[in-house]
Design an enzyme around this catalytic site. Structure first.
Site, PDB file in Angstrom:
ATOM      1  N   SER A 134       0.751  -1.534  -0.034  1.00 55.81           N
ATOM      2  CA  SER A 134      -0.385  -0.405   0.018  1.00 55.81           C
ATOM      3  C   SER A 134       0.807   1.273  -0.323  1.00 55.81           C
ATOM      4  CB  SER A 134      -1.052   0.269   1.424  1.00 55.81           C
ATOM      5  OG  SER A 134      -0.078   0.142   2.279  1.00 55.81           O
ATOM      6  N   GLY A 135       0.565   2.114  -0.349  1.00 57.23           N
ATOM      7  CA  GLY A 135       1.388   3.883   0.124  1.00 57.23           C
ATOM      8  C   GLY A 135       1.860   3.710  -0.927  1.00 57.23           C
ATOM      9  N   SER A 260      12.648  10.234   6.776  1.00 59.08           N
ATOM     10  CA  SER A 260      11.819  11.995   7.046  1.00 59.08           C
ATOM     11  C   SER A 260      12.561  12.640   8.067  1.00 59.08           C
ATOM     12  CB  SER A 260      10.409  10.849   7.740  1.00 59.08           C
ATOM     13  OG  SER A 260       9.688  12.083   8.223  1.00 59.08           O
ATOM     14  N   TYR A 293       9.381   7.261  16.610  1.00 61.30           N
ATOM     15  CA  TYR A 293       9.198   7.126  15.369  1.00 61.30           C
ATOM     16  C   TYR A 293      10.090   8.049  14.402  1.00 61.30           C
ATOM     17  CZ  TYR A 293       8.008   8.392  10.646  1.00 61.30           C
ATOM     18  OH  TYR A 293       7.997   8.502   9.161  1.00 61.30           O
TER      19      TYR A 293
END
Length: 414
Positions: A134-135, A260, A293
């Site tokens: 997904s994504g 990120s 994260y």
């Protein structure tokens, strides 16, 4: 007609619109010329802009250039079984003015993965994408599969991965794509995946470390480590270790690690500047999901940099990427706060195709051949945080990761 659309035949550019009675054509070697049917003459310059142009790159995947009995060039679309005298690359022409300076980068935050791959043929190349059901991972895998690559979707849930394979095959039934089981939260699963992959006796030209988890409640894996740290960093670290011999034999090969911008808002060293395992895999009392994260994303960049330092002499490069801000995907299903923020920010976010673009760019850009140890955002190199640039911390993380695996499984296989 997906392949035709991806070839760019649906695109138009009002600036380059031709006057009535004019037609745009190409020569065998890619130069664009213009036919004036009213006056029965041809010229190299665009009748409105005065620019000379040439087509950029190879033909889209599945297209072939031929010449008819009159010597006129035509194009065969083998995927959609059609023939046309219109060069599919005309939607992507470039000005014939190489000396003119420009500050505009070729791709940016609005670019899609399919646009980056336009005109490229990856037949014979093997691409492995983790978390590809997904994504962003799915869009990355799909984009490569629709351009001829043999793509392997490595996912924890084989049923969902198989559904993703079916969705790709619905777009193009000849795509060479398959699913394999990989649970990054279980080191033995990583080991079994690597063994199964090697048993295929295939090369590995691109490895995309895309899978990740976000906003999980505190928990330990079967290996006794905090889940976010193991899934986002250690599992990928072990996967690359086990497949590094395949990557080296397949060189030039590239590893892309999806990180990120949130890596900037944390640290993983203690007060003395030494790498602190209790920050990477904290006890329940010290756990905050967002911080876990962020720390895992910092690990991604440090790992990518050290991997490049170690393997680039053997033809394997590695770069880390930021896919985009506030992009909703399955990894955010555990956080109601993120769901709310995404709902508010959705008009300003990227699509999944745009989110996959930087990953794909780093995987295929000719200008990055042999280059690595860098961090990219919006298809453009940028500096990560100061801590992410630390060679000392990168080496310490590598050595710690090796010890964590060895303590649980013994010496890593290769």
């Amino acid at each position: 007609m997906a392949a035709l659309r991806y070839a760019g035949l649906d695109d138009t550019d009002s600036e380059d619109e031709l006057p009535p009675g004019w037609e745009e054509r190409t020569t065998k070697d890619g130069w664009v010329y213009y036919a004036n049917h009213t006056e029965e003459k041809t010229q190299w310059e665009h009748p409105k802009t005065g620019k000379r142009k040439r087509v950029a790159g190879d033909l889209p995947y599945g297209w072939e250039q031929e010449t008819d009995e009159n010597g006129q060039v035509f194009f065969v679309d083998h995927i959609n079984k059609r023939t046309t005298y219109l060069d599919p690359r005309l939607a992507f022409t470039v000005d014939d003015n190489p000396t003119k300076p420009t500050t505009r980068q070729r791709y940016d935050g609005s670019t899609t993965a399919m646009e980056i791959l336009q005109g490229r043929d990856f037949t014979g190349k093997v691409v492995l994408v983790t978390g590809a059901n997904s994504g962003i991972g799915f869009e990355t895998a799909k984009s490569f599969a629709l351009h001829g690559a043999h793509v392997i979707l490595a996912c924890r849930n084989l049923s969902r991965a198989s559904e993703a394979v079916s969705r790709i095959l619905e777009e193009w039934h000849k795509a060479k794509v398959e699913a394999m089981t990989l649970d990054l939260a279980v080191l033995r699963s990583v080991q079994h995946f690597a063994e199964a992959f090697k048993a295929k006796n295939v090369s590995l030209h691109v490895l995309v470390c895309n899978a990740g988890t976000f906003a999980l409640p505190w928990g330990l894996t079967k290996d006794g480590l905090e889940t976010t740290f193991q899934v986002n960093h250690l599992g990928h670290f072990y996967l690359v270790q086990l497949l590094q011999d395949v990557l080296c034999r397949s060189s030039p090969a590239r590893v892309i690690v999806v990180s990120s911008e949130s890596h900037r808002f944390t640290d993983i060293n203690d007060s003395s500047g030494k790498l602190d395992l209790s920050r990477l895999s904290p006890p329940r009392s010290d756990y905050w999901a967002m911080l876990a994260y962020n720390r895992s994303k910092l690990c991604n960049i440090l790992f990518s940099n050290e991997l490049h330092r170690r393997l680039s002499p053997r033809g394997v490069t590695s770069n880390a990427v930021h896919p985009g801000n506030m992009m909703y995907s399955a990894i955010h299903r555990n956080s109601w706060v993120y769901k709310l923020l995404f709902t508010l920010a959705r008009p300003f976010t990227k699509s999944m195709q745009q989110g996959a673009a930087t990953t794909v760019y780093c995987a295929v850009a000719p200008e990055l051949e042999g280059l690595g140890g860098m961090y990219f955002n919006n298809c453009c190199r940028c500096l990560p945080s100061e801590e992410a640039q630390s060679e000392e911390t990168a080496r310490a993380l590598w050595e710690l990761s090796e010890r964590l695996i060895q303590d649980r499984l013994g010496s890593p296989s290769s």
